[in-house]
Scaffold this motif. Structure first.
Motif, mmCIF file in Angstrom:
data_model
loop_
_atom_site.group_PDB
_atom_site.id
_atom_site.type_symbol
_atom_site.label_atom_id
_atom_site.label_comp_id
_atom_site.label_asym_id
_atom_site.label_seq_id
_atom_site.Cartn_x
_atom_site.Cartn_y
_atom_site.Cartn_z
ATOM 1 N N UNK A 131 0.848 -1.187 0.000
ATOM 2 C CA UNK A 131 0.000 0.000 0.000
ATOM 3 C C UNK A 131 0.883 1.236 0.000
ATOM 4 N N UNK A 132 0.733 2.077 -1.017
ATOM 5 C CA UNK A 132 1.557 3.274 -1.165
ATOM 6 C C UNK A 132 0.725 4.516 -0.880
ATOM 7 N N UNK A 133 1.156 5.285 0.120
ATOM 8 C CA UNK A 133 0.525 6.559 0.482
ATOM 9 C C UNK A 133 1.624 7.619 0.485
ATOM 10 N N UNK A 134 2.002 8.057 -0.695
ATOM 11 C CA UNK A 134 3.130 8.969 -0.861
ATOM 12 C C UNK A 134 2.623 10.406 -0.969
ATOM 13 N N UNK A 135 3.107 11.269 -0.069
ATOM 14 C CA UNK A 135 2.757 12.701 -0.091
ATOM 15 C C UNK A 135 1.244 12.901 -0.100
ATOM 16 N N UNK A 136 0.542 12.043 0.599
ATOM 17 C CA UNK A 136 -0.917 12.106 0.652
ATOM 18 C C UNK A 136 -1.441 12.501 2.023
ATOM 19 N N UNK A 137 -0.887 11.902 3.083
ATOM 20 C CA UNK A 137 -1.482 12.073 4.406
ATOM 21 C C UNK A 137 -1.385 13.493 4.923
ATOM 22 N N UNK A 138 -0.432 14.304 4.432
ATOM 23 C CA UNK A 138 -0.409 15.688 4.914
ATOM 24 C C UNK A 138 -1.523 16.533 4.300
ATOM 25 N N UNK A 139 -2.353 15.930 3.439
ATOM 26 C CA UNK A 139 -3.564 16.597 2.967
ATOM 27 C C UNK A 139 -4.808 16.078 3.690
ATOM 28 N N UNK A 140 -4.612 15.189 4.658
ATOM 29 C CA UNK A 140 -5.726 14.656 5.443
ATOM 30 C C UNK A 140 -5.577 15.193 6.866
ATOM 31 N N UNK A 141 -6.419 16.133 7.219
ATOM 32 C CA UNK A 141 -6.305 16.814 8.505
ATOM 33 C C UNK A 141 -6.923 15.967 9.624
ATOM 34 N N UNK A 142 -6.656 16.363 10.868
ATOM 35 C CA UNK A 142 -7.039 15.536 12.011
ATOM 36 C C UNK A 142 -8.539 15.291 12.070
ATOM 37 N N UNK A 143 -9.341 16.261 11.683
ATOM 38 C CA UNK A 143 -10.789 16.076 11.743
ATOM 39 C C UNK A 143 -11.293 15.085 10.704
ATOM 40 N N UNK A 144 -10.410 14.663 9.780
ATOM 41 C CA UNK A 144 -10.783 13.675 8.769
ATOM 42 C C UNK A 144 -10.277 12.268 9.119
ATOM 43 N N UNK A 145 -9.835 12.097 10.343
ATOM 44 C CA UNK A 145 -9.460 10.802 10.901
ATOM 45 C C UNK A 145 -8.368 10.093 10.097
ATOM 46 N N UNK A 146 -7.204 10.729 9.925
ATOM 47 C CA UNK A 146 -6.153 10.096 9.114
ATOM 48 C C UNK A 146 -5.675 8.764 9.670
#
Length: 259
Positions: A149-164
């Protein structure tokens, strides 16, 4: 049947298209270039560093026999893309890409042709709806065998209120033992001033960011077995290649095995 491409809204910047601009691509719009041009020069380095990390991580996993990849937040295809790296080592590798930008879908349909022995597929999907992506991926990938599973440069666009953390945990829980998680996340740890500038510029364009400390990024890997060298700056992560040249970096990355 090829699914229709949804209309592309060029009045708002999109992370995938800004990323394309930062990489020197041409598949973006003036609104995306306007965001990219206001970012500090290090942002272009960061995009390249992310890309090079992905190449090294995928090359290593494919070299170890991993032949299935699920790449979420894939972005606009830039050669060599993930499937090309994987299929160089394993022509039979199967790759599923997912992104939520219609422009990415349009280019994916035209450019993401894999090897004859393997398979390359694309879904219009949002990581915040992981079950829909997993359901589609199951039609291409065998979830009885390991998947990377590749999540490259993605999670910093998912903020805390979106349950990363919940999103990543859901994706990981769907994968069989022996699978891998490949993940990067921008961080303020090295240059808080530059991080704040990047966050401000994106937010002016309506794009929220979540830069995370090392401890916060490490939480994504809870319960997993980190491959050496562990969670480090992406410029410091390598396995089979010689060490990358030292350079300033603001992104953490790691590869972990799912036990």
């Amino acid at each position: 049947m090829t699914p229709p491409v949804p209309p592309i809204d060029t009045t708002w910047a999109h992370p995938a298209r800004v990323y394309d601009w930062l990489l020197g691509g041409k598949d973006n719009h003036p609104v995306d270039a306007a965001v990219g041009s206001k970012l500090p020069a290090q942002a272009r380095d960061a995009a390249r560093q992310n890309r090079e990390f992905m190449h090294r991580a995928v090359s290593h996993l494919a070299g170890q026999g991993v032949d299935q990849f699920l790449d979420i937040g894939s972005g606009i295809p830039t050669a060599p893309n993930l499937h090309q790296i994987a299929q160089r080592a394993l022509p039979s590798a199967r790759v599923v890409y997912a992104d939520n930008d219609p422009l990415v879908l349009r280019h994916a349909q035209a450019l993401l042709a894999g090897s004859p022995e393997g398979a390359t597929d694309y879904i219009m999907g949002d990581v915040r709806e992981p079950d829909a992506i997993i359901d589609h991926a199951r039609t291409v990938l065998d979830f009885e065998r390991p998947v990377a599973l590749s999540l490259i440069a993605l999670l910093h666009f998912i903020t805390e209120d979106q349950d990363p953390y919940g999103v990543v945990a859901r994706l990981v829980s769907a994968l069989p033992p022996g699978s891998h998680l490949v993940l990067t996340n921008a961080s303020p740890d090295w240059r808080p001033d530059l991080a704040a500038q990047v966050v401000d510029e994106y937010e002016r364009a309506g794009i929220r960011l979540a830069f995370r400390t090392r401890a916060e990024v490490a939480r994504f890997f809870d319960g997993l077995d980190l491959l050496e060298p562990g969670l480090v700056a992406v410029t410091e992560w390598y396995r089979d290649d010689k060490a990358p040249a030292p350079e300033e970096c603001g992104i953490y990355g790691a590869v972990a095995r799912i036990p």
